[in-house]
Scaffold this motif. Structure first.
Motif, mmCIF file in Angstrom:
data_model
loop_
_atom_site.group_PDB
_atom_site.id
_atom_site.type_symbol
_atom_site.label_atom_id
_atom_site.label_comp_id
_atom_site.label_asym_id
_atom_site.label_seq_id
_atom_site.Cartn_x
_atom_site.Cartn_y
_atom_site.Cartn_z
ATOM 1 N N UNK A 173 65.597 0.508 0.501
ATOM 2 C CA UNK A 173 64.755 -0.633 0.879
ATOM 3 C C UNK A 173 63.502 -0.245 1.650
ATOM 4 N N UNK A 174 63.464 0.946 2.242
ATOM 5 C CA UNK A 174 62.294 1.368 3.017
ATOM 6 C C UNK A 174 61.230 2.054 2.173
ATOM 7 N N UNK A 175 61.530 2.310 0.893
ATOM 8 C CA UNK A 175 60.565 2.993 0.024
ATOM 9 C C UNK A 175 59.550 1.981 -0.502
ATOM 10 N N UNK A 176 58.278 2.266 -0.340
ATOM 11 C CA UNK A 176 57.238 1.339 -0.789
ATOM 12 C C UNK A 176 56.983 1.500 -2.278
ATOM 13 N N UNK A 177 56.407 0.462 -2.861
ATOM 14 C CA UNK A 177 56.070 0.538 -4.275
ATOM 15 C C UNK A 177 55.056 1.641 -4.536
ATOM 16 N N UNK A 178 54.122 1.839 -3.599
ATOM 17 C CA UNK A 178 53.118 2.896 -3.765
ATOM 18 C C UNK A 178 53.778 4.274 -3.808
ATOM 19 N N UNK A 179 54.755 4.494 -2.929
ATOM 20 C CA UNK A 179 55.480 5.767 -2.946
ATOM 21 C C UNK A 179 56.199 5.945 -4.276
ATOM 22 N N UNK A 180 56.812 4.874 -4.733
ATOM 23 C CA UNK A 180 57.546 4.931 -5.994
ATOM 24 C C UNK A 180 56.611 5.243 -7.160
ATOM 25 N N UNK A 181 55.495 4.534 -7.246
ATOM 26 C CA UNK A 181 54.562 4.753 -8.348
ATOM 27 C C UNK A 181 54.045 6.186 -8.344
ATOM 28 N N UNK A 182 53.800 6.709 -7.166
ATOM 29 C CA UNK A 182 53.333 8.087 -7.061
ATOM 30 C C UNK A 182 54.352 9.067 -7.630
ATOM 31 N N UNK A 183 55.625 8.825 -7.338
ATOM 32 C CA UNK A 183 56.671 9.725 -7.814
ATOM 33 C C UNK A 183 56.940 9.552 -9.306
ATOM 34 N N UNK A 184 56.776 8.345 -9.826
ATOM 35 C CA UNK A 184 56.917 8.136 -11.268
ATOM 36 C C UNK A 184 55.846 8.919 -12.019
ATOM 37 N N UNK A 185 54.608 8.898 -11.499
ATOM 38 C CA UNK A 185 53.532 9.678 -12.117
ATOM 39 C C UNK A 185 53.837 11.171 -12.035
ATOM 40 N N UNK A 186 54.374 11.592 -10.889
ATOM 41 C CA UNK A 186 54.742 12.997 -10.726
ATOM 42 C C UNK A 186 55.849 13.380 -11.698
ATOM 43 N N UNK A 187 56.764 12.451 -11.956
ATOM 44 C CA UNK A 187 57.856 12.708 -12.886
ATOM 45 C C UNK A 187 57.325 12.967 -14.293
ATOM 46 N N UNK A 188 56.368 12.178 -14.730
ATOM 47 C CA UNK A 188 55.794 12.372 -16.060
ATOM 48 C C UNK A 188 55.135 13.740 -16.185
ATOM 49 N N UNK A 189 54.372 14.130 -15.170
ATOM 50 C CA UNK A 189 53.728 15.441 -15.193
ATOM 51 C C UNK A 189 54.760 16.560 -15.137
ATOM 52 N N UNK A 190 55.784 16.340 -14.333
ATOM 53 C CA UNK A 190 56.849 17.327 -14.156
ATOM 54 C C UNK A 190 57.545 17.607 -15.482
ATOM 55 N N UNK A 191 57.893 16.551 -16.202
ATOM 56 C CA UNK A 191 58.583 16.722 -17.482
ATOM 57 C C UNK A 191 57.681 17.405 -18.509
ATOM 58 N N UNK A 192 56.413 17.044 -18.508
ATOM 59 C CA UNK A 192 55.488 17.617 -19.492
ATOM 60 C C UNK A 192 55.281 19.109 -19.254
ATOM 61 N N UNK A 193 55.169 19.514 -18.003
ATOM 62 C CA UNK A 193 54.881 20.917 -17.705
ATOM 63 C C UNK A 193 56.106 21.809 -17.828
#
Length: 448
Positions: free
Chosen positions: A335-355
């Motif tokens: 509950x303490x995780x912000x949407x901005x933090x989440x969106x940032x990590x989702x973008x990082x996940x996409x890059x992570x999988x691609x690389x």
């Protein structure tokens, strides 16, 4: 526990025996939440009618299977192993179940699981823990503990589970059966209650790789008909592609608790030739892979906790007290995780999988222990147990790569827990992974 007629259709007698085993052994193991006897008998009768009419057998004609109770089947409650009410009884069946039925498989039970799939130990369900058929003192692993138990006890040859951080592969390893997590997105999760949609994957349990491969093919192609052409083409391709390179570095550095896995790797990888093509073992990518694993864990932690909290937020106000205590605590941690933090990590996940796919420029497969250390006893669980169970499985949910766990200790039992290895392949390389795992295990994929 099951068998089929020569034509492949299940006989009513054998389905009766399977249903009886569900009610007897399955209930004794606390692995069953709903028995599906009427549906099973109806489908078995239709199967027999097809055979009597001279129709060719389908891929999975008459094969009984069990379904983790987070997956919808029309006419049966989806409990999620919880007292929390998260909606009406389903009126439609999840595609993964429908496609197995279309291929001739017969559902016989829904299975007990960690509440809402949120936990790798299998220690919290509103219905109580599942009993490990190998040794009741041993942890079953979770969250798909009941599906693994019905396969491990011989009640069914095939079962469906879900895997978000190892929830198929870990209970498979703890109970001495095979667990397969496909490439992320390869199997539909429609009609499956999610834990973290960025990582959730439907997976399969069996005692034999060919049955998993057949079920996977039936689900992914949507075609119930038997066809040997795909299997034969896969074998020819595997034979023609030359040397196979397998990284075993994570097994080599796993220490004394991985002795069975290390012995398996020496026998099956370093000292064996596969269809006249050399198997080459290396540890060249292991150091870099460890770094990637650690990076992936940080991404997973934020994304999973945020998504789980968002999914359950609507139930917390009125039903929070109905959750199992540990599951409740995990949900609230997001509950303490912000949407901005989440969106940032989702973008990082996409890059992570691609690389990270570039790892497969140098190797064909990666072999790891299934879990860190031995399968632990229920009375040995501590604050570090979950992390050890997920150490080698969770990273491949983050990466989205297919992975299969194989038992390597042939005679587990009281005082001798199961031991398993995990084989990992590149994304969308599911068929090649299963072919390699089957061949290393001394079997062949046919009829898939």
């Amino acid at each position: 526990m099951y068998e089929t007629t020569r034509r492949g259709a299940a006989s009513a007698l054998n389905i009766d025996e399977t249903i009886a085993a569900v009610e007897d052994i399955g209930r004794e193991l606390n692995a069953v939440t709903s028995a599906m006897g009427v549906r099973a008998l109806t489908l078995a009768r239709r199967s027999a009618e097809r055979t009597a009419a001279g129709q060719p057998p389908r891929r999975l004609e008459g094969v009984p299977f069990a379904i983790k109770d987070v997956i919808d089947v029309a006419g049966f409650p989806t409990t999620m192993g919880s007292r929390v009410s998260s909606g009406p009884e389903p009126s439609t069946t999840a595609p993964v179940v429908h496609l197995l039925e279309r291929a001739g498989a017969i559902p016989v039970a829904k299975t007990n699981c960690q509440e809402y799939s949120y936990g790798i130990l299998g220690d919290e369900s509103a219905f109580g823990r599942v009993t490990n058929p190998v040794d009741p003192a041993l942890c079953t692993g979770g969250s798909s503990s009941g599906s693994a138990a019905l396969v491990a006890s011989g009640v069914v040859p095939l079962a469906v589970g879900t895997d978000t951080a190892g929830s198929v592969r870990v209970p498979a390893a703890c109970q001495g059966v095979i667990g397969f997590k496909p490439t992320f997105g390869a199997l539909s999760t429609e009609g499956v209650f999610p834990l973290s949609p960025s990582f959730d994957t439907v997976g399969l349990f069996a005692r034999e790789i060919p049955l998993i491969a057949t079920a996977f093919a039936a689900i992914t192609t949507g075609d119930g008909a038997v066809s040997d052409a795909g299997a034969e083409a896969a074998v020819r391709e595997a034979r023609a592609r030359g040397p196979i390179t397998v990284d075993t570095g994570l097994i080599d550095c796993a220490g004394a608790f991985a002795e069975d896995a290390q012995a398996w790797a020496r026998q099956n990888l370093r000292e064996r030739r596969r269809d006249h093509a050399e198997l080459r073992a290396t540890s060249a990518i292991s150091d870099d892979l460890v770094k990637v694993i650690d990076e992936g864990l940080a991404i997973y932690d934020i994304v999973r906790r945020y998504e789980a909290f968002v999914l359950h937020e609507q139930y917390l106000g009125e039903q929070g007290e109905l959750y199992q205590p540990g599951v409740w605590a995990k949900i609230l941690s997001g509950q303490s995780i912000t949407e901005a933090e989440y969106r940032s990590q989702v973008a990082a996940l996409e890059d992570f999988r691609a690389s990270a796919v570039s790892f497969f420029d140098d190797v064909d497969f990666i072999v790891t222990p299934a879990i860190e250390g031995e399968v632990i006893r229920w009375d040995e669980i501590d604050d570090g147990s979950a992390a050890k169970f997920m150490r080698y499985t969770l990273p491949f949910n983050v990466l989205g790569w297919p992975a299969v766990t194989l038992p390597v200790r042939r005679e587990p039992g009281i005082g001798r827990p199961p031991a398993s290895v995990q084989i990992v392949g590149p994304p969308r390389g599911d068929r090649d992974l299963l072919e390699f795992a089957a061949d290393i295990g001394g079997t062949r994929l046919t009829g898939a």
